[in-house]
Design a protein around this motif. Structure first.
Motif, PDB file in Angstrom:
ATOM      1  N   MET A 215       0.722  -1.231  -0.101  1.00  0.00           N
ATOM      2  CA  MET A 215       0.006   0.133   0.042  1.00  0.00           C
ATOM      3  C   MET A 215       0.912   1.052   0.055  1.00  0.00           C
ATOM      4  N   GLN A 216       0.462   2.284  -0.509  1.00  0.00           N
ATOM      5  CA  GLN A 216       1.090   3.612  -0.821  1.00  0.00           C
ATOM      6  C   GLN A 216       1.811   4.083   0.578  1.00  0.00           C
ATOM      7  N   TRP A 217       0.786   4.057   1.745  1.00  0.00           N
ATOM      8  CA  TRP A 217       1.398   4.760   2.937  1.00  0.00           C
ATOM      9  C   TRP A 217       2.499   3.831   3.592  1.00  0.00           C
ATOM     10  N   GLN A 218       2.249   2.591   3.466  1.00  0.00           N
ATOM     11  CA  GLN A 218       3.159   1.709   4.121  1.00  0.00           C
ATOM     12  C   GLN A 218       4.491   1.782   3.307  1.00  0.00           C
TER      13      GLN A 218
ATOM     14  N   ALA B  78       0.058  12.638   7.639  1.00  0.00           N
ATOM     15  CA  ALA B  78      -1.100  13.197   6.561  1.00  0.00           C
ATOM     16  C   ALA B  78      -1.388  11.931   5.779  1.00  0.00           C
ATOM     17  N   GLN B  79      -0.653  10.842   5.479  1.00  0.00           N
ATOM     18  CA  GLN B  79      -1.298   9.848   4.577  1.00  0.00           C
ATOM     19  C   GLN B  79      -1.550   8.575   5.349  1.00  0.00           C
ATOM     20  N   THR B  80      -1.062   8.287   6.384  1.00  0.00           N
ATOM     21  CA  THR B  80      -1.683   7.052   7.343  1.00  0.00           C
ATOM     22  C   THR B  80      -3.033   7.470   7.705  1.00  0.00           C
ATOM     23  N   PRO B  81      -3.955   6.090   7.653  1.00  0.00           N
ATOM     24  CA  PRO B  81      -5.184   6.158   8.144  1.00  0.00           C
ATOM     25  C   PRO B  81      -4.989   6.520   9.491  1.00  0.00           C
ATOM     26  N   LYS B  82      -5.923   7.358  10.061  1.00  0.00           N
ATOM     27  CA  LYS B  82      -6.062   7.741  11.478  1.00  0.00           C
ATOM     28  C   LYS B  82      -6.038   6.731  12.292  1.00  0.00           C
ATOM     29  N   GLU B  83      -6.778   5.399  12.278  1.00  0.00           N
ATOM     30  CA  GLU B  83      -6.551   4.434  13.164  1.00  0.00           C
ATOM     31  C   GLU B  83      -5.475   3.565  13.087  1.00  0.00           C
TER      32      GLU B  83
ATOM     33  N   LEU C 169       3.614   6.504  13.365  1.00  0.00           N
ATOM     34  CA  LEU C 169       4.539   7.352  13.829  1.00  0.00           C
ATOM     35  C   LEU C 169       5.315   6.970  14.856  1.00  0.00           C
ATOM     36  N   GLY C 170       5.112   5.801  15.466  1.00  0.00           N
ATOM     37  CA  GLY C 170       5.913   5.135  16.567  1.00  0.00           C
ATOM     38  C   GLY C 170       7.144   4.366  15.916  1.00  0.00           C
ATOM     39  N   MET C 171       6.757   3.830  14.539  1.00  0.00           N
ATOM     40  CA  MET C 171       7.580   3.046  14.013  1.00  0.00           C
ATOM     41  C   MET C 171       8.802   4.228  13.454  1.00  0.00           C
ATOM     42  N   LEU C 172       8.372   5.095  12.966  1.00  0.00           N
ATOM     43  CA  LEU C 172       9.045   6.457  12.517  1.00  0.00           C
ATOM     44  C   LEU C 172       9.982   6.988  13.484  1.00  0.00           C
TER      45      LEU C 172
ATOM     46  N   ALA D 284       0.486  12.421  16.681  1.00  0.00           N
ATOM     47  CA  ALA D 284      -1.067  12.122  16.502  1.00  0.00           C
ATOM     48  C   ALA D 284      -2.081  12.937  17.040  1.00  0.00           C
ATOM     49  N   VAL D 285      -1.823  13.453  18.229  1.00  0.00           N
ATOM     50  CA  VAL D 285      -2.932  14.376  18.803  1.00  0.00           C
ATOM     51  C   VAL D 285      -3.145  15.539  17.943  1.00  0.00           C
TER      52      VAL D 285
END
Length: 403
Positions: A1-4, A124-129, A135-138, A324-325
């Motif tokens: 998937m694109q965001w991944q 911006a691109q990752t699904p909110k859920e 962001l933790g992986m990054l 995330a917040v």
């Protein structure tokens, strides 16, 4: 998937950029002396200025790059930042005077920004859920770079010339530049008609009280961490440790904190996706604040190392959760700008933390720094708890319409 796929490239690119930025830390005073600084006081002064220069300039321009990312796309921003780092690192390796080094370190902050740009693109691109986990992986990749860079910086000068190290770092970032150009993709931009239809509906109203609180938390987090790190060596030496073991134990202590953050960041991010990022922020701040109390009371170095590892586990998820917040409380057209402000707040904390920590340690004692930092983190946790109890919107359980 694109965001991944984008997350994977940003993870790798941020790791490489942080390694390149931190590899000079162990031998920065040596390079400053090579460029003409004379005497320990002069070397220390110029080393401090050169180190802080990048964070100072980056803090000034981070909101600008975030705003431009919102307007023209995050991919273009990452391409600019990676190319800017290629040029900057190569020029640092060619510096002839210490003044040139400071100017070029300023250029790194002005022209760089790959890691902050990665946060914007991923948020911006990752699904909110899934945003907390992503962001933790990054964040894990960024912190891993901060751990590997100084380790390499301690080894490489023994096998190659310092200038060659900078040129090699520039070459490594060039591969990151190519990967960003070839593999990072942006979602299709809205046409005028689509944009007009989207703009015709009611615009989501961001909860700026939550956003401003998260900006403050980002600054306090970095200030608290950087107020402790510079005095770790002195603190370990005060524990009656043998002179030959002081630096080794100090490095182990710093590595333990970084390792804890690397381990916990994606896990806490995933937890935030389930229970709410603001809840995780409150709990992590509270635990970190409490862990500072026994750190002020240790009598042996191993005790401090264990506590710093636990501290890293608590702090690892904070920056991803803060991002995330912010992501969940502003519209999509303002994500980059607000995360840019978050990056600026972090840089300001990195500049202010060592200054305040050094002043407090010199005036009031090393153990006092841990106590004051504990009070600050616990007070910040209390503020965030009040915000959380205010209502469900503050708890970020409801998502805004990004339309």
């Amino acid at each position: 998937m694109q965001w991944q796929r984008n997350l994977a490239i940003c993870f790798f690119g941020s790791f490489v950029n942080i390694v390149a930025m931190t590899v000079l830390l162990p031998f920065l005073p040596v390079y400053v002396e090579h460029l003409g600084a004379v005497g320990d006081a002069d070397i220390a002064r110029w080393s401090g200025i050169a180190y802080a220069a990048t964070f100072f300039s980056a803090a000034l321009v981070a909101p600008l790059w975030g705003h431009l990312a919102d307007r023209y796309g995050s991919r273009q921003n990452l391409i600019r930042a990676s190319f800017g780092m290629v040029v900057s690192m190569a020029l640092i390796g060619m510096a002839q005077t210490v003044e040139q080094l400071v100017v070029l370190r300023l250029l790194v902050g002005l022209a760089g920004g790959y890691t902050s740009g990665s946060y914007v693109l991923v948020a911006a691109q990752t699904p909110k859920e899934r945003s907390g986990w992503a962001l933790g992986m990054l964040s894990s990749g960024i912190m891993a770079g901060g751990l590997v860079g100084p380790l390499l910086g301690g080894i490489l000068p023994t096998v190659m010339d310092i200038r060659t190290i900078f040129l090699g770092a520039s070459g490594l970032i060039f591969f990151n530049f190519l990967a960003t150009c070839l593999f990072i993709t942006s979602p299709p931009r809205q046409g005028r008609a689509d944009k007009a239809r989207a703009d015709s509906g009611p615009a989501p109203r961001p909860d700026m009280s939550v956003v401003f609180t998260m900006l403050f938390v980002a600054m306090i987090l970095m200030m608290a961490n950087m107020s402790i790190e510079p005095i770790v060596t002195l603190y370990i030496r005060s524990l009656d440790v043998g002179a030959q073991s002081v630096t080794w134990l100090a490095g182990l202590c710093m590595a333990a904190s970084a390792l804890g953050s690397i381990i916990s960041a994606p896990r806490l991010g995933k937890l935030a996706d389930r229970v709410g990022a603001l809840k995780v922020v409150v709990v992590c701040l509270g635990i970190a604040g409490l862990l500072l109390i026994p750190q002020a009371l240790v009598t042996q170095a191993w005790q401090l190392i264990v506590l710093r590892l636990a501290m890293g586990l608590a702090l690892g998820g904070l920056i991803p959760c803060v991002s995330a917040v912010i992501r969940q409380n502003v519209g999509a057209n303002r994500v980059g700008k607000m995360l840019g402000y978050s990056t600026s707040a972090q840089y300001l904390g990195q500049v202010a933390g060592p200054v305040l920590g050094g002043f407090a340690a010199g005036s009031l004692g090393l153990r006092f720094v841990f106590g004051v930092t504990s009070v600050v983190l616990l007070a910040t946790a209390g503020w965030c708890l009040l915000l959380l109890l205010r209502g469900p919107a503050a708890a970020n359980n409801a998502s805004l319409d990004d339309g």
